[in-house]
Design an enzyme around this catalytic site. Structure first.
Site, mmCIF file in Angstrom:
data_model
loop_
_atom_site.group_PDB
_atom_site.id
_atom_site.type_symbol
_atom_site.label_atom_id
_atom_site.label_comp_id
_atom_site.label_asym_id
_atom_site.label_seq_id
_atom_site.Cartn_x
_atom_site.Cartn_y
_atom_site.Cartn_z
ATOM 1 N N LYS A 165 1.164 -1.580 -0.537
ATOM 2 C CA LYS A 165 -0.038 -0.355 -0.215
ATOM 3 C C LYS A 165 0.474 1.443 0.436
ATOM 4 O O LYS A 165 0.322 2.340 0.901
ATOM 5 C CB LYS A 165 -0.917 0.139 0.926
ATOM 6 N N ASP A 200 -5.315 -5.909 11.326
ATOM 7 C CA ASP A 200 -6.714 -5.074 11.546
ATOM 8 C C ASP A 200 -7.551 -5.542 10.686
ATOM 9 O O ASP A 200 -8.967 -5.681 10.887
ATOM 10 C CB ASP A 200 -7.019 -3.973 10.402
#
Ligand code: ADP
Ligand code: MG
Length: 463
Positions: A165, A200
């Site tokens: 990312k 997450d």
């Protein structure tokens, strides 16, 4: 004109290549299931890392006390404090502070990034009311949500496998992330203990399960994408640790790295990948997640501008800038319902400096957004079907119908309505009618932060 015909032809060809019929999606789902098996069988057995989370017990609801969480995984990071009141009272209080990560810190040094985070944590704690203060001699405890591939060695230790990312901090790779955070906290004078290190997706699964017992899968569609689910420990051949009492283990799939010959890849995706920070990696993520959707649109528009006069006689310079078209702007254009596509017109003008676009050009842009978003959402649904198949929840069994809730989170899922609806509709289409009644996607806003705090509580050193 002939020039516009070329634009239409490019769009048509792209659309054909992006096509993902249900039959194709079922092949993608099957490939996902196969890779899940392979990743669980041996370390490095698949592109899917199928990481062991060391979470073998999801929150029971009895958790009590004040716990902290830190969520780092994309464009923003978040510090939060959760006050848990046990079975009777549940979550009594929850406060957070969100800060964006300066882009230079995403590609700098480990120390700079973690010092910045620890400093924010210090501010958060300094501002808190007395009523949250812990008894004398008791350290604050923190659940650290870190949404990158980490090889965990225990519930609160693990080394970073690689960045994704848009992050690229070489000196952090291969190091213990909790160690890096703890030293930074020490330098910044934050007296806290990291009790749990969680992805997450694992945090969202924990937060989701706390809210609803039927939650068994978590999927994040944000800057990147990933999924976690509850696996039977017996079904994890590569796990040689002790069998837990629950007989279960949460697996962080790292599904963003999934790759299969069944994925509908186009030349634009191949170009995007080749010029990315992580070529050859995270292909599923590059087709489905928020960091990349707008960029795919830009790449196709750029080709159209080169080969037609739809956007003028020369290629608008801004259109050549990678990542200039962000997914929230793509989403705004896609959702434009005005008769003259006003929003599309102003986005093209403001972002790409293409003024006076024709209605035809605007319509083409909307259609392009739709092709890219639809492919992404449908592939994400296929991925979820793959997980349900692995869990044996894609078919109806005799007796009690089994309810499955997929805890969803992430900015893309939350804000890109057309994407979300397409994902959910596709999943229903792929499942048979009986089963699809009992499989639901549910949005758990910031489940990952709350989940990390819950996991810090259940792994407290004072317990
Ligand atoms: P992260 O994934 O960075 O932890 P989020 O879950 O908040 O954080 O997701 C942020 C991402 O969601 C952004 O990078 C963007 O790609 C996407 N996003 C945010 N807002 C929108 C929007 N309005 N429409 C489409 N995508 C959005
Ligand atoms: Mg996130």
């Amino acid at each position: 004109s002939g020039q516009c015909a070329r634009a239409d032809a490019i769009l048509k060809e792209f659309k054909d290549k992006c096509g993902a019929q249900n039959s194709k999606l079922k092949q993608v789902a099957d490939a996902m299931t196969v890779e899940m098996h392979a990743g669980l069988a041996s370390e490095g057995g698949s592109k899917l890392k199928m990481l062991i989370s060391y979470v073998d017990n999801l929150p029971s609801g009895a958790e009590e006390g004040v716990y902290y969480a830190l969520d780092l995984g994309g464009t923003n990071f978040r510090v939060l404090r959760v006050q848990l009141g046990g079975t009777e009272r549940g979550i009594i209080n929850r406060e957070f502070r969100e800060v964006s990560i300066p882009p230079n810190l995403m590609v700098g040094t480990s120390q700079e990034l973690f010092d910045y985070i620890a400093a924010e944590l210090a501010k958060f704690v300094a501002q808190e009311e007395d009523r949250f203060h812990l008894p004398f001699g008791r350290k604050r405890e923190l659940g650290f949500t870190f949404s990158f591939p980490v090889m965990q060695t225990s519930i609160n230790t693990g080394t970073l496998a690689r960045w994704t990312k848009g992050f690229s901090i070489d000196d952090a790779v291969g190091k213990d992330v909790v160690g890096a955070l703890s030293s930074a906290m020490e330098r910044q004078g934050v007296d806290m203990h990291v009790s749990a290190l969680v992805n997450d997706t694992v945090g969202t699964l924990a937060g989701g399960k706390y809210a609803n017992k039927d939650v068994a899968v978590a999927v994040i569609m944000g800057t990147g994408t990933n999924a976690a689910y509850v696996e039977r420990s017996q079904a994890i051949p590569k796990w040689h640790g002790p069998q837990s009492e629950s007989g279960e283990m949460v697996i962080n799939m790292e599904w963003g790295n999934f790759r299969s010959s069944h994925l509908p890849l186009t030349e634009y995706d191949i170009g995007l990948d080749a010029e990315s920070l992580n070529p050859g990696e995270q292909m599923f993520e590059k087709l489905t997640s928020g960091m990349y959707l707008g960029e795919i649109v830009r790449r196709v528009l750029c080709r159209i501008a080169e080969e037609s006069t739809l956007f003028g006689d020369t290629v608008p310079p801004k259109l050549k800038t990678p990542f200039i078209l962000r997914t929230p702007d793509m989403s705004a254009m896609h959702h434009d319902t005005s008769y003259d596509l006003k929003v599309v017109g102003s986005k093209l003008k403001d972002i790409l400096e293409i003024s006076n676009t024709s209605l035809k050009a605007r319509k083409l842009v909307v259609e392009l957004c739709s092709i890219v978003a639809t492919r992404g959402a449908r592939l994400a649904a296929a991925g979820i079907l793959g997980i349900l198949k692995k869990m044996g929840r894609d078919i109806s069994r005799d007796g009690e119908p089994q309810r499955t809730i997929i805890a969803m989170d992430g900015g893309l899922y939350e804000h890109y309505t057309v994407y979300r609806v397409c994902l959910e509709t596709t999943l229903r289409e792929l499942l048979d009618a009986e089963v699809s009644k009992n499989v639901v996607c549910e949005h758990f806003n910031d489940g990952s932060g709350t989940g990390a705090a819950l996991l810090a509580a259940s792994h407290s050193s004072y317990a």
